[in-house]
Design a protein around this motif. Structure first.
Motif, PDB file in Angstrom:
ATOM      1  N   ALA A 197       0.804  -1.223   0.000  1.00 45.23           N
ATOM      2  CA  ALA A 197       0.000   0.000   0.000  1.00 45.23           C
ATOM      3  C   ALA A 197       0.837   1.273   0.000  1.00 45.23           C
ATOM      4  O   ALA A 197       0.323   2.356  -0.251  1.00 45.23           O
ATOM      5  CB  ALA A 197      -0.923   0.011   1.222  1.00 45.23           C
ATOM      6  N   VAL A 249       2.029   2.899   2.512  1.00 54.23           N
ATOM      7  CA  VAL A 249       1.597   3.817   3.568  1.00 54.23           C
ATOM      8  C   VAL A 249       2.692   3.913   4.629  1.00 54.23           C
ATOM      9  O   VAL A 249       2.487   3.582   5.797  1.00 54.23           O
ATOM     10  CB  VAL A 249       0.250   3.386   4.190  1.00 54.23           C
ATOM     11  CG1 VAL A 249      -0.906   3.686   3.266  1.00 54.23           C
ATOM     12  CG2 VAL A 249       0.265   1.900   4.568  1.00 54.23           C
ATOM     13  N   ALA A 260      -4.905   7.054   3.598  1.00 55.12           N
ATOM     14  CA  ALA A 260      -5.158   6.088   2.524  1.00 55.12           C
ATOM     15  C   ALA A 260      -6.495   5.401   2.768  1.00 55.12           C
ATOM     16  O   ALA A 260      -6.780   4.962   3.885  1.00 55.12           O
ATOM     17  CB  ALA A 260      -4.034   5.065   2.459  1.00 55.12           C
ATOM     18  N   PHE A 280      -8.883   2.254   1.349  1.00 53.35           N
ATOM     19  CA  PHE A 280      -8.880   1.039   0.538  1.00 53.35           C
ATOM     20  C   PHE A 280     -10.239   0.365   0.550  1.00 53.35           C
ATOM     21  O   PHE A 280     -10.997   0.482   1.518  1.00 53.35           O
ATOM     22  CB  PHE A 280      -7.832   0.052   1.063  1.00 53.35           C
ATOM     23  CG  PHE A 280      -6.443   0.312   0.556  1.00 53.35           C
ATOM     24  CD1 PHE A 280      -5.895  -0.457  -0.453  1.00 53.35           C
ATOM     25  CD2 PHE A 280      -5.689   1.347   1.083  1.00 53.35           C
ATOM     26  CE1 PHE A 280      -4.613  -0.211  -0.930  1.00 53.35           C
ATOM     27  CE2 PHE A 280      -4.415   1.611   0.622  1.00 53.35           C
ATOM     28  CZ  PHE A 280      -3.863   0.829  -0.389  1.00 53.35           C
ATOM     29  N   HIS A 299      -9.441  -4.983  -2.097  1.00 52.99           N
ATOM     30  CA  HIS A 299      -8.094  -4.613  -1.629  1.00 52.99           C
ATOM     31  C   HIS A 299      -7.457  -3.534  -2.498  1.00 52.99           C
ATOM     32  O   HIS A 299      -6.231  -3.351  -2.446  1.00 52.99           O
ATOM     33  CB  HIS A 299      -7.174  -5.837  -1.570  1.00 52.99           C
ATOM     34  CG  HIS A 299      -7.645  -6.918  -0.651  1.00 52.99           C
ATOM     35  ND1 HIS A 299      -7.011  -8.145  -0.533  1.00 52.99           N
ATOM     36  CD2 HIS A 299      -8.702  -6.973   0.210  1.00 52.99           C
ATOM     37  CE1 HIS A 299      -7.649  -8.894   0.352  1.00 52.99           C
ATOM     38  NE2 HIS A 299      -8.683  -8.208   0.815  1.00 52.99           N
ATOM     39  N   LYS A 300      -8.257  -2.848  -3.284  1.00 52.45           N
ATOM     40  CA  LYS A 300      -7.746  -1.812  -4.174  1.00 52.45           C
ATOM     41  C   LYS A 300      -7.845  -0.440  -3.505  1.00 52.45           C
ATOM     42  O   LYS A 300      -8.765  -0.186  -2.728  1.00 52.45           O
ATOM     43  CB  LYS A 300      -8.539  -1.788  -5.478  1.00 52.45           C
ATOM     44  CG  LYS A 300      -8.488  -3.091  -6.269  1.00 52.45           C
ATOM     45  CD  LYS A 300      -7.075  -3.419  -6.726  1.00 52.45           C
ATOM     46  CE  LYS A 300      -7.055  -4.685  -7.579  1.00 52.45           C
ATOM     47  NZ  LYS A 300      -5.661  -5.052  -7.976  1.00 52.45           N
ATOM     48  N   PRO A 301      -6.879   0.469  -3.809  1.00 53.14           N
ATOM     49  CA  PRO A 301      -6.963   1.820  -3.256  1.00 53.14           C
ATOM     50  C   PRO A 301      -8.144   2.583  -3.839  1.00 53.14           C
ATOM     51  O   PRO A 301      -8.442   2.464  -5.036  1.00 53.14           O
ATOM     52  CB  PRO A 301      -5.631   2.457  -3.656  1.00 53.14           C
ATOM     53  CG  PRO A 301      -5.165   1.669  -4.841  1.00 53.14           C
ATOM     54  CD  PRO A 301      -5.676   0.279  -4.649  1.00 53.14           C
ATOM     55  N   LYS A 347      -8.822   6.113  -2.548  1.00 54.60           N
ATOM     56  CA  LYS A 347      -8.476   7.535  -2.565  1.00 54.60           C
ATOM     57  C   LYS A 347      -7.373   7.811  -1.545  1.00 54.60           C
ATOM     58  O   LYS A 347      -7.220   7.083  -0.563  1.00 54.60           O
ATOM     59  CB  LYS A 347      -9.715   8.374  -2.223  1.00 54.60           C
ATOM     60  CG  LYS A 347      -9.533   9.868  -2.395  1.00 54.60           C
ATOM     61  CD  LYS A 347     -10.844  10.631  -2.172  1.00 54.60           C
ATOM     62  CE  LYS A 347     -10.641  12.125  -2.424  1.00 54.60           C
ATOM     63  NZ  LYS A 347     -11.903  12.886  -2.294  1.00 54.60           N
ATOM     64  N   GLN A 348      -6.616   8.879  -1.803  1.00 56.40           N
ATOM     65  CA  GLN A 348      -5.678   9.435  -0.834  1.00 56.40           C
ATOM     66  C   GLN A 348      -6.218  10.806  -0.428  1.00 56.40           C
ATOM     67  O   GLN A 348      -6.449  11.659  -1.283  1.00 56.40           O
ATOM     68  CB  GLN A 348      -4.285   9.594  -1.454  1.00 56.40           C
ATOM     69  CG  GLN A 348      -3.572   8.289  -1.738  1.00 56.40           C
ATOM     70  CD  GLN A 348      -2.761   7.805  -0.550  1.00 56.40           C
ATOM     71  OE1 GLN A 348      -2.503   8.545   0.389  1.00 56.40           O
ATOM     72  NE2 GLN A 348      -2.367   6.539  -0.589  1.00 56.40           N
TER      73      GLN A 348
END
Length: 367
Positions: free
Chosen positions: A270, A272, A298, A300, A305-307, A309-310
């Motif tokens: 990730a 992070v 972060a 998810f 398990h996909k991102p 947004k940040q």
């Protein structure tokens, strides 16, 4: 004048209306509060969840890190950490907004992670590599168990208290402590004991001893250690209790543990770095990870398990708490001295709360 022959239906309807109104009033009478610790000001702020206004600030100890509320929302408990060297949990009356007598955790040192389950306070004692449990009724620590791991830091206790999860930051492991009651012995002689005595040199029981029915039971927990990565600190358990997610501040990866199989199921790169806290949204759809290193939050997808947004929250974020109705998340932006309020539908920052300098631990209280 026309007579009403059967007034009962009207009485029933009126009674129902009155009853429904009573239920509505009862439902609306609950009050919800955000609890926020300031590490710089040494205070606990009590924030009205409906207005986001700070109602009061209560002085706490010199190094407050985590906070939890009792089930009735009337009492808060604050761990005074000291890097694993201190031994105090502050007790706060949230109604009167005042500090009560402290809990002295000695000989257990460095209280940090907190949970309130079955009307008891569960805590990690990092300096003693231990988990402890405090009973507010007896005002005593009534149970403790060592993990043998370095920096046993955060804690999660299931609603029935049958399982306890902790992250052990410096050891790079997650502990699963499962309640496995064992029968008390009935003084049966050991095969290897000298002179036929039970437990080696212990004398036999008195002649009038009556063993407990079925041998009795004592509290016992078996520990399973799962290797993740050094620096794994913040973690959370999914709503269906099937998974535990933790993020490492050192390698920036998320580690997902299958709790029924008790083994590592997946790893997400990730990125992070500086990860501090991790929380599922109440609906279980998303996972938030804060970072003290970048200030980026972060988000998810818990299933893919996909991102997603940040979210830039400033220069460094720590504590995370979710509003139970799944409308908002609160992020303690330690480096910027505010708490960011995030709309869970738009994933945008909608407000900022001044809860004192260097906010960190957050909790929710419902009265």
């Amino acid at each position: 004048m026309k007579q009403i022959k059967n007034p009962a239906p009207f009485i029933t309807i009126s009674a129902c209306l009155l009853l429904c109104t009573g239920f509505a009033c009862s439902a609306q009478s609950s009050k919800q509060f955000l609890l926020a610790l300031s590490k710089r000001d040494h205070t606990l702020s009590i924030v009205d969840a409906s207005t986001l206004q700070v109602l009061g600030r209560v002085p706490v100890g010199d190094d407050p890190h985590e906070v939890i509320a009792s089930s009735d929302g009337k009492t808060a408990y604050v761990s005074i950490y000291g890097g694993g060297s201190l031994h105090t949990i502050n007790v706060i009356d949230l109604v009167a907004q005042k500090r009560l007598d402290d809990i002295d955790t000695k000989p257990l040192l460095g209280p940090h992670g907190l949970a309130f389950v079955n009307n008891k306070v569960w805590f990690t004692a990092e300096g003693s590599k231990t988990i402890g449990r405090y009973d507010p009724l007896t005002k005593a620590i009534d149970w403790a168990m060592g993990t043998g791991q370095d920096r046993t830091h955060m804690i999660y206790v299931t609603n029935n208290a049958k399982k306890i999860y902790t992250t052990n930051v410096a050891s790079g492991t997650v502990s699963i402590l499962q309640d496995t009651p064992v029968q008390r012995g009935n003084f049966a002689p050991s095969k290897n004991a000298p002179n036929g005595q039970p437990n080696g040199n212990m004398p036999p029981p008195p002649a009038n001893f009556q063993p407990p029915v079925n041998g009795g039971q004592r509290e016992n927990r078996e520990q399973t250690l799962i290797t993740v990565s050094h620096g794994s600190e913040g973690f959370d358990v999914s709503a269906d209790s099937s998974e535990l997610w933790t993020a490492s501040a050192e390698d920036g990866k998320i580690y997902i543990i299958n709790l029924s199989a008790k083994k590592l199921a997946a790893t997400i790169d990730a990125k992070v770095n500086g990860a501090n806290r991790l929380k599922f949204t109440p609906d279980g759809r998303m996972v938030f990870i804060s970072s003290l290193g970048s200030g980026n939050l972060a988000v998810f997808d818990a299933k893919t398990h996909k991102p997603i947004k940040q979210i830039n929250t400033g220069h460094g974020a720590a504590g995370i708490i979710m509003q139970p109705d799944n409308t908002r998340a609160y992020i303690a932006c330690t480096a910027d001295n505010y708490i960011a309020v995030i709309d869970l539908k738009t994933l945008e920052i909608t407000n900022k709360i001044d809860a004192g300098g260097e906010p960190d631990g957050l909790a929710w209280a419902i009265q």
